[in-house]
Write a protein that holds these residues in place. Structure first.
Motif, mmCIF file in Angstrom:
data_model
loop_
_atom_site.group_PDB
_atom_site.id
_atom_site.type_symbol
_atom_site.label_atom_id
_atom_site.label_comp_id
_atom_site.label_asym_id
_atom_site.label_seq_id
_atom_site.Cartn_x
_atom_site.Cartn_y
_atom_site.Cartn_z
ATOM 1 N N TRP A 22 67.355 25.394 26.494
ATOM 2 C CA TRP A 22 66.336 24.419 26.944
ATOM 3 C C TRP A 22 66.668 23.856 28.330
ATOM 4 N N LEU A 23 67.951 23.485 28.509
ATOM 5 C CA LEU A 23 68.352 22.898 29.788
ATOM 6 C C LEU A 23 68.314 23.931 30.911
ATOM 7 N N ARG A 24 68.764 25.146 30.589
ATOM 8 C CA ARG A 24 68.704 26.190 31.624
ATOM 9 C C ARG A 24 67.249 26.465 32.022
ATOM 10 N N LYS A 25 66.385 26.419 31.011
ATOM 11 C CA LYS A 25 64.967 26.624 31.299
ATOM 12 C C LYS A 25 64.446 25.535 32.235
ATOM 13 N N ARG A 26 64.972 24.359 32.124
ATOM 14 C CA ARG A 26 64.557 23.258 33.009
ATOM 15 C C ARG A 26 65.191 23.382 34.386
ATOM 16 N N GLY A 27 66.097 24.330 34.518
ATOM 17 C CA GLY A 27 66.677 24.534 35.849
ATOM 18 C C GLY A 27 68.073 23.988 36.020
ATOM 19 N N PHE A 28 68.682 23.521 34.936
ATOM 20 C CA PHE A 28 70.031 22.962 35.077
ATOM 21 C C PHE A 28 71.082 24.077 35.072
ATOM 22 N N ASP A 29 72.174 23.783 35.727
ATOM 23 C CA ASP A 29 73.383 24.620 35.640
ATOM 24 C C ASP A 29 74.112 24.156 34.382
ATOM 25 N N VAL A 30 74.165 25.004 33.370
ATOM 26 C CA VAL A 30 74.711 24.614 32.061
ATOM 27 C C VAL A 30 75.967 25.431 31.761
ATOM 28 N N VAL A 31 76.980 24.712 31.320
ATOM 29 C CA VAL A 31 78.224 25.381 30.897
ATOM 30 C C VAL A 31 78.453 25.017 29.429
ATOM 31 N N THR A 32 78.537 26.038 28.582
ATOM 32 C CA THR A 32 78.848 25.784 27.170
ATOM 33 C C THR A 32 80.327 26.157 26.942
ATOM 34 N N THR A 33 80.962 25.282 26.234
ATOM 35 C CA THR A 33 82.396 25.491 26.006
ATOM 36 C C THR A 33 82.778 24.908 24.655
#
Ligand SMILES: Nc1ncnc2c1ncn2[C@@H]1O[C@H](COP(=O)(O)OP(=O)(O)O)[C@@H](O)[C@H]1O
Ligand SMILES: Cc1cn([C@H]2C[C@H](O)[C@@H](COP(=O)(O)OP(=O)(O)O)O2)c(=O)[nH]c1=O
Length: 471
Positions: A53-64
């Protein structure tokens, strides 16, 4: 959604300041989100969905995750969770190993990501140590907290999402993944009960930084709740800000266009109103001129009629004067005719009377002569003398006859024909028929009165009446 819209508006107008809403103390540009909960609560599932969802909004997302996000962390994870065939790890060593993993994790993954402005979604963090090593293992919470503080250098998540669910439910879910339960998963139910209470207690102590969600709800419900909270917390992504700016620009352009259109419409309306006013004035002026022309026409018509009336009156007066003059002339002519007629009539009467007297005188003379002839000789001479005198003075008694003759002479001298004198021996009717032309004395108009009473000679009294002549 309302909050998100308000943030979109705020960001578009430059009023959005992320740090002001950040509940954590760190000053890094990124956002640090930790998802916590028991084993099988659904953390991995929610992180995956949030990241998408966040990546779709354009955010740089890191999952860890913890433990095991780094090379060191992977080795520590292996030591911590899979102790089969190994010597068991004590609670304090376990706590230190989790802290060591966290320190390496923060240093090598989390902080760099936050420094570049990414959103870091971590599956477990400090709260797991508080819940498991303190709540579960019974280590002092302050010491575990201090250990984590040391490992993170004070870095704290901006938001902790706690998926709260009954441990039995979570355990059943975890079984669906298959595989052997790890060392902690294998702990008894009471252990997991204390873990849950430790999570809940910590969340209750700092509600601004914690979002507690009932993890028994379906995944879709949970993600919606978490999204709402993140929309309140997170600023717009660069993409969203650009989109917001574009929308704002489009909105401003639309407003400008609408303003221009409105101004153009107003200008057109003003121009139309001005044209209408000019038309109205022109019509008013035309009506005024028409009224003036009509009045002038009426005035001229009135003047023409007055002139005609005056001319007609003048003609009438002239006609009346002409008629009066004509009547006066005719009257004068008639009067002259009447006078002439009267004079003619008087002359005729006079001639007729003269003729009658002559006839009477001659008749008397003739009568005396006849009487003388019938008298004795002496008487005859006297009678003859009287008769001669009578003849010499016809128309009257001897004296009167003489004057009548004199009058006859006077008439003759006035132009009357002497030949009109009638013969003395004519009968009265014969004498009348012998009157000059223009005289008439018919029996009807002349009364012959044979009066022998006072005279011995037949005597006729002639009453003359003259026929009226037309002039
Ligand atoms: N809200 C939920 N309701 C029912 N099942 C869920 C829910 N969330 C996750 N699951 C399922 O439970 C299991 C464990 O989920 P998982 O996300 O791996 O939990 P965790 O990471 O917390 O251990 C998975 O099979 C997942 O599909
Ligand atoms: C991070 C951390 C994890 N743990 C435990 C909890 C889990 O049982 C285990 C991690 O296992 P993991 O498989 O990552 O968790 P999950 O089963 O929820 O997917 O480590 C601690 O005890 N303390 C800690 O600080």
């Amino acid at each position: 959604m309302r909050a998100r819209l308000s943030r979109i508006t705020a960001a578009a107008t430059g009023g959005w300041r992320p740090s002001a809403a950040r509940p954590s103390a760190h000053a890094l540009p990124g956002w640090f989100i930790a998802v916590e909960g028991g084993d099988g609560a659904g953390k991995t599932t929610q992180i995956d969905a949030l990241a998408r969802w966040l990546r779709k909004r354009g955010f740089d997302v890191v999952t860890t995750r913890e433990p095991g996000a780094t090379v060191l962390g992977a080795k520590l994870r292996e030591i911590l969770l899979h102790t089969k065939d190994r010597e068991p790890v004590g609670a304090r060593a376990e706590a230190l190993l989790f802290a060591a993993d966290r320190a390496d994790h923060v240093e090598k993954v989390v902080r760099p990501a936050l420094e570049r402005g990414a959103i870091v979604l971590t599956d477990r963090h400090v709260d797991s140590s508080i819940a498991y090593q303190s709540g579960g293992r019974g280590l002092p919470v302050d010491q575990i907290a201090a250990l984590s503080e040391f490992a993170t250098e004070g870095l704290r998540p901006d938001l902790v999402v706690l998926l709260d669910v009954d441990p039995q439910v979570a355990w059943e879910r975890a079984q669906t993944r298959g595989g052997e339960p790890d060392r902690l998963e294998a702990e008894p139910e009471q252990f997991h009960g204390r873990v849950r209470e430790a999570f809940r207690s910590r969340a209750a102590a700092d509600p601004d930084r914690y979002l507690v969600v009932d993890a028994a709800e379906p995944p879709g419900v949970i993600i919606a709740i978490v999204q709402d909270r993140l929309e309140e917390l997170l600023p717009l992504s660069s993409q969203e800000q650009a989109e917001a700016r574009a929308r704002e620009k489009a909105l401003r352009e639309a407003e400008k266009a609408e303003l221009r259109e409105r101004e153009a419409r107003l200008a057109a309306e003003r121009a139309e109103a001005e044209r209408a006013e000019q038309r109205r004035r022109a019509e008013q002026e035309a009506a005024r001129q028409e009224e003036e022309r009509r009045r002038e026409q009426a005035r001229q018509e009135q003047a023409r009629r007055a002139a005609e009336e005056r001319a007609r009156y003048e003609r009438q007066k002239e006609e009346e004067r002409r008629r009066a003059d004509e009547e006066r002339r005719e009257e004068q002519l008639r009067e002259a005719g009447r006078r002439e007629q009267a004079e003619t009539d008087a002359e005729h009467r006079r001639q007729i009377e003269l003729a009658v007297r002559q006839i009477e005188a001659r008749a008397k003379g003739a009568a005396r002569e006849r009487a003388a002839r019938e008298l004795p000789p002496g008487a005859t001479a006297a009678a003859a003398t009287a008769a001669r005198r009578s003849v010499d003075q016809p128309g009257s008694e001897p004296d009167e006859a003489g004057s009548d003759v004199a009058q006859s002479d006077a008439s003759a001298s006035a132009g009357i024909d002497q030949t009109a004198v009638l013969p003395v021996d004519l009968e009265p009717t014969q004498a009348l028929s012998a009157l000059p032309d223009g005289l008439s004395a018919d029996r009807g108009g002349v009364d012959v009165d044979d009066d022998d009473d006072d005279d011995d000679a037949p005597r006729s009294r002639w009453h003359l009446s003259l026929g009226k002549r037309k002039l």
